[in-house]
Design a protein around this motif. Sequence first.
Motif, PDB file in Angstrom:
ATOM      1  N   HIS A 194       5.071   2.180  12.934  1.00  0.00           N
ATOM      2  CA  HIS A 194       5.725   1.106  12.166  1.00  0.00           C
ATOM      3  C   HIS A 194       5.361   1.138  10.683  1.00  0.00           C
ATOM      4  CE1 HIS A 194       7.072  -0.380  16.015  1.00  0.00           C
ATOM      5  NE2 HIS A 194       5.816  -0.468  16.436  1.00  0.00           N
ATOM      6  N   VAL A 195       4.976   2.331  10.217  1.00  0.00           N
ATOM      7  CA  VAL A 195       4.713   2.532   8.790  1.00  0.00           C
ATOM      8  C   VAL A 195       6.008   3.046   8.149  1.00  0.00           C
ATOM      9  CG1 VAL A 195       3.499   4.006   7.118  1.00  0.00           C
ATOM     10  CG2 VAL A 195       2.242   2.977   9.031  1.00  0.00           C
ATOM     11  N   VAL A 224       0.840  -1.200   0.000  1.00  0.00           N
ATOM     12  CA  VAL A 224       0.000   0.000   0.000  1.00  0.00           C
ATOM     13  C   VAL A 224       0.876   1.252   0.000  1.00  0.00           C
ATOM     14  CG1 VAL A 224      -1.613   1.387   1.369  1.00  0.00           C
ATOM     15  CG2 VAL A 224      -1.977  -1.070   1.129  1.00  0.00           C
ATOM     16  N   ILE A 225       0.548   2.194  -0.883  1.00  0.00           N
ATOM     17  CA  ILE A 225       1.202   3.503  -0.933  1.00  0.00           C
ATOM     18  C   ILE A 225       0.204   4.546  -0.441  1.00  0.00           C
ATOM     19  CG2 ILE A 225       2.390   5.199  -2.370  1.00  0.00           C
ATOM     20  CD1 ILE A 225       3.797   2.560  -2.532  1.00  0.00           C
ATOM     21  N   ASP A 285      -0.851  -4.818   7.255  1.00  0.00           N
ATOM     22  CA  ASP A 285       0.123  -4.613   8.324  1.00  0.00           C
ATOM     23  C   ASP A 285       0.898  -3.325   8.045  1.00  0.00           C
ATOM     24  OD1 ASP A 285       3.052  -5.060   9.504  1.00  0.00           O
ATOM     25  OD2 ASP A 285       1.659  -6.335  10.625  1.00  0.00           O
ATOM     26  N   PRO A 286       1.139  -2.488   9.072  1.00  0.00           N
ATOM     27  CA  PRO A 286       1.858  -1.226   8.861  1.00  0.00           C
ATOM     28  C   PRO A 286       3.190  -1.388   8.131  1.00  0.00           C
ATOM     29  CG  PRO A 286       0.949  -1.293  11.068  1.00  0.00           C
ATOM     30  CD  PRO A 286       0.716  -2.651  10.468  1.00  0.00           C
ATOM     31  N   ILE A 324      -5.212   4.079   9.880  1.00  0.00           N
ATOM     32  CA  ILE A 324      -5.201   3.875   8.430  1.00  0.00           C
ATOM     33  C   ILE A 324      -4.864   2.427   8.103  1.00  0.00           C
ATOM     34  CG2 ILE A 324      -3.922   4.403   6.309  1.00  0.00           C
ATOM     35  CD1 ILE A 324      -3.786   7.309   7.247  1.00  0.00           C
ATOM     36  N   ALA A 325      -3.862   1.881   8.796  1.00  0.00           N
ATOM     37  CA  ALA A 325      -3.473   0.484   8.573  1.00  0.00           C
ATOM     38  C   ALA A 325      -4.639  -0.453   8.869  1.00  0.00           C
ATOM     39  CB  ALA A 325      -2.265   0.132   9.435  1.00  0.00           C
ATOM     40  N   GLU A 326      -5.357  -0.166   9.934  1.00  0.00           N
ATOM     41  CA  GLU A 326      -6.526  -0.982  10.280  1.00  0.00           C
ATOM     42  C   GLU A 326      -7.617  -0.842   9.227  1.00  0.00           C
ATOM     43  OE1 GLU A 326      -7.676   0.268  14.159  1.00  0.00           O
ATOM     44  OE2 GLU A 326      -5.895  -0.570  15.145  1.00  0.00           O
TER      45      GLU A 326
END
Length: 272
Positions: free
Chosen positions: A228-229, A20-21, A207-208, A200-202
Amino acid sequence: MKLNEKFDSISDFVKAAIDVIVVDIEGTTTPISFVTEVLFPYVKSNIRNYLTSKWTHDSVVKDVQALRELALKDLEEGKKDAPQISNNDDDSTIDATVNNVLWQMTQDRKSTALKQIQGHMWRSAYEDGTIKGEVYKDVPKVLKQLKNEGKSVYVYSSGSIAAQKLLFGFSDHGDMCGIFSGYFDTTIGNKKESSSYKAIAESVKVDPSKILFLTDVYAEAEAASKAHVNTCILLRPGNKPLTEKELADFTSIKTFDELVSDEPAVKRQKTE
């Protein structure tokens, strides 16, 4: 936090490790000058006419109510200079609303209420051709390539989701909305708080560690990193210069082309 340096280039890292970007807008996909010299001045110059001509429209009624509630909250929190907006249906209420909007803009606030009315004003300007969204020329082709490679692309900006869609939908490269899988604004959280990136990750159910956030703001990069992104900072013309420490803390690129280029990126090692 540097991107994983076991890879020879940023593009190798993106290809192998990212699903994901997430892109910021101002200073990342779009010149800061577009916001400061086009969008904001348009609101300042046209807010009174906009309110006067659309005062009874549902969207304006809701926008003014949101501004009114925020002004009361500001007063309760000790912001005595926050212009208050009465419930009177007369010119004085329009005057107060104009003053409130201009006051918030002078304070460079990112309130949802302000962003909402700005977004509605910009919609009218985009639709009648008064404004066209400015996007760096490297952005559309790279994001399309990443999407074709199976990456999901999202936007996260302090501007409202409506404003984001307008900028990309009426861009100087045509309608870019088909590139994006979704949009996030301050309703999911402040961009300088790590909890926003966790949310956002959720939301995207990834996964971040599989997300890459692109921004021009060090504090945002720091917040994303704490969640952790993975983060990469854009060094666009006109962006705030980074200190040596800031350059050492995060990987940086000058254009989106580096995300898909086969050329090895210049590695800026930590100095500690």
